[in-house]
Design a protein around this motif. Structure first.
Motif, PDB file in Angstrom:
ATOM      1  N   GLU A  61       0.949  -1.304  -0.096  1.00  0.00           N
ATOM      2  CA  GLU A  61      -0.489   0.133  -0.332  1.00  0.00           C
ATOM      3  C   GLU A  61       0.947   1.282   0.034  1.00  0.00           C
ATOM      4  O   GLU A  61       1.715   1.085  -0.068  1.00  0.00           O
ATOM      5  CB  GLU A  61      -0.982  -0.023   1.063  1.00  0.00           C
ATOM      6  CG  GLU A  61      -0.070   0.112   2.681  1.00  0.00           C
ATOM      7  CD  GLU A  61      -1.361   0.041   3.930  1.00  0.00           C
ATOM      8  OE1 GLU A  61      -2.277  -0.148   3.803  1.00  0.00           O
ATOM      9  OE2 GLU A  61      -0.596   0.586   5.061  1.00  0.00           O
ATOM     10  N   PHE A  62       0.438   2.386  -0.581  1.00  0.00           N
ATOM     11  CA  PHE A  62       1.600   3.489  -0.408  1.00  0.00           C
ATOM     12  C   PHE A  62      -0.342   4.535  -0.244  1.00  0.00           C
ATOM     13  O   PHE A  62      -1.022   3.623  -0.051  1.00  0.00           O
ATOM     14  CB  PHE A  62       1.421   3.476  -1.523  1.00  0.00           C
ATOM     15  CG  PHE A  62       0.916   4.113  -3.050  1.00  0.00           C
ATOM     16  CD1 PHE A  62       0.241   5.362  -2.939  1.00  0.00           C
ATOM     17  CD2 PHE A  62       0.304   2.771  -3.075  1.00  0.00           C
ATOM     18  CE1 PHE A  62      -0.570   5.339  -4.201  1.00  0.00           C
ATOM     19  CE2 PHE A  62      -0.467   3.565  -5.081  1.00  0.00           C
ATOM     20  CZ  PHE A  62      -0.795   4.568  -5.003  1.00  0.00           C
ATOM     21  N   SER A  70      -4.528   0.673  -1.874  1.00  0.00           N
ATOM     22  CA  SER A  70      -4.035  -0.989  -1.190  1.00  0.00           C
ATOM     23  C   SER A  70      -3.438  -1.176  -2.780  1.00  0.00           C
ATOM     24  O   SER A  70      -4.400  -0.865  -3.850  1.00  0.00           O
ATOM     25  CB  SER A  70      -4.374  -1.893  -1.000  1.00  0.00           C
ATOM     26  OG  SER A  70      -5.495  -1.984  -1.273  1.00  0.00           O
ATOM     27  N   PHE A  71      -2.345  -2.009  -3.551  1.00  0.00           N
ATOM     28  CA  PHE A  71      -2.439  -2.040  -4.573  1.00  0.00           C
ATOM     29  C   PHE A  71      -2.230  -3.696  -4.807  1.00  0.00           C
ATOM     30  O   PHE A  71      -1.037  -3.968  -4.044  1.00  0.00           O
ATOM     31  CB  PHE A  71      -1.176  -0.824  -4.812  1.00  0.00           C
ATOM     32  CG  PHE A  71       0.361  -1.320  -4.939  1.00  0.00           C
ATOM     33  CD1 PHE A  71       0.813  -0.185  -4.082  1.00  0.00           C
ATOM     34  CD2 PHE A  71       1.384  -2.169  -6.116  1.00  0.00           C
ATOM     35  CE1 PHE A  71       2.740  -0.414  -3.711  1.00  0.00           C
ATOM     36  CE2 PHE A  71       2.175  -1.740  -5.737  1.00  0.00           C
ATOM     37  CZ  PHE A  71       3.033  -0.940  -4.646  1.00  0.00           C
ATOM     38  N   ALA A  72      -1.848  -3.749  -6.031  1.00  0.00           N
ATOM     39  CA  ALA A  72      -1.148  -5.567  -6.316  1.00  0.00           C
ATOM     40  C   ALA A  72      -0.444  -5.019  -7.771  1.00  0.00           C
ATOM     41  O   ALA A  72      -0.540  -4.694  -8.665  1.00  0.00           O
ATOM     42  CB  ALA A  72      -2.556  -6.378  -6.425  1.00  0.00           C
ATOM     43  N   HIS A 114       4.004   5.489  -8.706  1.00  0.00           N
ATOM     44  CA  HIS A 114       4.852   5.685  -6.914  1.00  0.00           C
ATOM     45  C   HIS A 114       4.633   4.708  -6.882  1.00  0.00           C
ATOM     46  O   HIS A 114       5.234   3.815  -6.637  1.00  0.00           O
ATOM     47  CB  HIS A 114       3.024   6.394  -6.161  1.00  0.00           C
ATOM     48  CG  HIS A 114       3.522   6.510  -5.098  1.00  0.00           C
ATOM     49  ND1 HIS A 114       3.048   7.442  -3.760  1.00  0.00           N
ATOM     50  CD2 HIS A 114       4.585   5.921  -3.907  1.00  0.00           C
ATOM     51  CE1 HIS A 114       3.934   7.103  -2.819  1.00  0.00           C
ATOM     52  NE2 HIS A 114       4.471   6.153  -2.390  1.00  0.00           N
ATOM     53  N   ALA A 115       3.685   3.143  -7.066  1.00  0.00           N
ATOM     54  CA  ALA A 115       2.840   1.647  -6.500  1.00  0.00           C
ATOM     55  C   ALA A 115       4.246   0.592  -7.424  1.00  0.00           C
ATOM     56  O   ALA A 115       5.079   0.421  -6.718  1.00  0.00           O
ATOM     57  CB  ALA A 115       1.687   1.159  -6.713  1.00  0.00           C
ATOM     58  N   LEU A 116       4.529   1.364  -8.689  1.00  0.00           N
ATOM     59  CA  LEU A 116       5.314   0.572  -9.951  1.00  0.00           C
ATOM     60  C   LEU A 116       6.546   0.933  -9.270  1.00  0.00           C
ATOM     61  O   LEU A 116       8.098  -0.321  -8.515  1.00  0.00           O
ATOM     62  CB  LEU A 116       5.163   0.638 -10.882  1.00  0.00           C
ATOM     63  CG  LEU A 116       6.229   2.030 -11.995  1.00  0.00           C
ATOM     64  CD1 LEU A 116       7.398   1.488 -11.778  1.00  0.00           C
ATOM     65  CD2 LEU A 116       5.099   2.156 -12.990  1.00  0.00           C
TER      66      LEU A 116
END
Ligand code: ADP
Length: 472
Positions: A61-62, A70-72, A114-116
């Motif tokens: 998550e960020f 949350s992310f996947a 951001h997530a990657l």
């Protein structure tokens, strides 16, 4: 050598234009030459994603502003595309059907990047180089150099490919709060004209950039939607590398979308079968030459001239030519064309239709591209591969790839300025050529044999990667 391509599009997962075609092909050809090239893109609710198996390789998550997401990271399991593909899924942001045009688009792309980067730095799987495509990944070079959170990635070389500088991803400075926290002395690297401009930041922070044709590189110094002075001041790190075409997808001998497959040898009968099926479907006259337009209804593409052009054709070329238009975009152009769709031998299909686009390339005698801006242009290359003669305005990649009938090594019809008069003049020349069927068929066959494959451009990209990595 390990390279991550970061992009909003990749065919056949998600595509609206040339960006998708390039990112769906280049990594495949790079892998064949021994590079480990993978693609990272947002998750979309699209048929490819629904029909293929993906495994979750990471989740976390960020924080964006005051909100936690949350992310996947999901990886396609079979490598069916010839390269690894990773999707970033963020419920609430990257979980939608369309690629662009949501009101919170800037939040979406900030979150994507951001997530990657969080995934890559957390897992210690840094590549030797990040290859960023257009403004959607434009913040990556800035983040890896200036965000505390990604300091393990600092110093990794970055290459920016400019597919289209008209779109820059501008956002107001209030959006800065949504970004991973960065060294506040460095805000100038995000700024252009008092806005955050991801494309400008990409050009400022990348190690090198390339335009998708040498013609377009030169044009960027003069006209780049406000960024021309930036491209010019950074020109020492600028290159031009022309796009190729994916010959596995764009091959009239094997293309599964065609009514009938054909080769250089069988082009006349093959194209006629395809044309017959298309003419029957859209009420066109098989005996007349078929002119086509495929693309976005945007000023860049000269699509605003199409309604007037249809009227000119109906008045001046009655019973002499068919015209088929496939595209979507500007609502006024769409409405004007819909209104005119019954005029003369004209068919207008509004929307995005991959299969139909292949059928049109295979059926048409001519493809017209009256573009004002054309970074590379793939349509003219597909047209030639399918034995369709391009009629183009001399600009960008069109200038680099199409040579007028009046010159040596001619492969199409070229006009200088974007105007109805020039388009009509070019059609007259096209009709004259069509009457000389032997010359016309010879040109079709010669065009089909031209090499616009990815071979030499893949090598140029790899060479550029090596130069950047060796600079370390
Ligand atoms: P763009 O500036 O739109 O990216 P390109 O010439 O680089 O232009 O690439 C256009 C790609 O998009 C080609 O593969 C073309 O066939 C495809 N395309 C454009 N509009 C449509 C449409 N309405 N339906 C299907 N394919 C389309």
């Amino acid at each position: 050598m390990k390279v991550f391509h970061i992009s909003a599009e990749c065919y056949p997962v998600a595509k609206t234009g040339g960006l998708g075609d390039v990112v769906g092909a280049l990594p495949k050809y790079q892998n064949l030459l021994g590079i480990q090239a993978a693609v990272i893109m947002p998750w979309y609710d699209k048929p490819f994603v629904r029909d293929h198996k993906f495994e979750k390789v990471y989740e976390s998550e960020f924080k964006q502003g005051s909100q936690f997401y949350s992310f996947a990271i999901l990886k396609e399991t079979t490598n069916i595309l010839g390269f690894e593909i990773y999707l970033v899924k963020i419920p609430g942001l990257l979980d939608r059907t369309e690629i662009y045009s949501y009101p919170d688009e800037s939040n979406q792309f900030i979150a994507f990047q951001h997530a990657l980067l969080k995934w890559i730095s957390d897992q210690n799987i840094a590549p030797d180089l990040f290859h960023c495509h257009d403004h959607h990944s434009g913040l990556v070079p800035f983040f890896i150099e200036n965000a505390e959170e990604f300091k393990s990635l600092k110093g990794i070389p970055t290459l920016a490919t400019i597919h289209n500088a008209q779109y820059q991803g501008w956002m107001g400075w209030q959006q800065a709060i949504l970004m991973p926290s960065f060294d506040s002395n460095k805000w100038g690297l995000l700024d252009w004209d008092k806005n955050i401009n991801p494309l400008a930041s990409l050009i400022k922070c990348c190690w090198a950039y390339n335009a998708v044709s040498t013609g377009y590189l030169k044009e960027l110094f003069k006209e780049a939607n406000g960024l021309e002075s930036l491209f010019f001041s950074e020109k020492e790190k600028g290159y031009g590398i022309i796009n190729g075409i994916d010959e596995e997808i764009w091959n009239p001998e094997t293309d599964p979308f065609l009514h009938k497959n054909y080769s250089v040898r069988t082009v006349i009968t093959g194209k006629k079968s395809n044309k017959k099926a298309l003419c029957e479907s859209y009420g066109l006259d098989l005996e007349l030459p078929l002119l086509a337009f495929i693309g976005r209804f945007a000023l860049e593409k000269g699509a605003d001239l199409l309604p007037g052009f249809v009227q000119e054709l109906a008045q001046k070329f009655t019973g002499k030519i068919n015209f088929i238009v496939l595209g979507s975009g500007d609502i006024h152009i769409q409405e004007a064309l819909t209104h005119l769709r019954e005029k003369g031998n004209t068919a207008v299909i509004i929307g995005y239709n991959e299969k139909l686009s292949h059928q049109i390339y295979a059926s048409a005698d001519y493809l017209i591209m009256p573009s004002r801006v054309e970074p590379c242009g793939l349509n003219q290359l597909y047209a030639m591969r399918y034995g369709t003669i391009p009629i183009v305005r001399s600009i960008g990649g069109l200038k680099d790839t199409v040579t007028d009938l009046s010159k040596n090594k001619a492969n199409g019809i070229v006009f200088e300025e974007v105007s109805l008069r020039n388009m009509v003049q070019a059609i007259k020349r096209g009709l004259k050529l069509y009457e000389e069927s032997k010359v016309f068929n010879k040109l079709q066959r010669e065009n089909m044999k031209l090499d616009y494959s990815w071979k030499s451009s893949t090598m140029k990209y790899i060479q550029l990667y090596e130069n950047l990595i060796n600079r370390l």
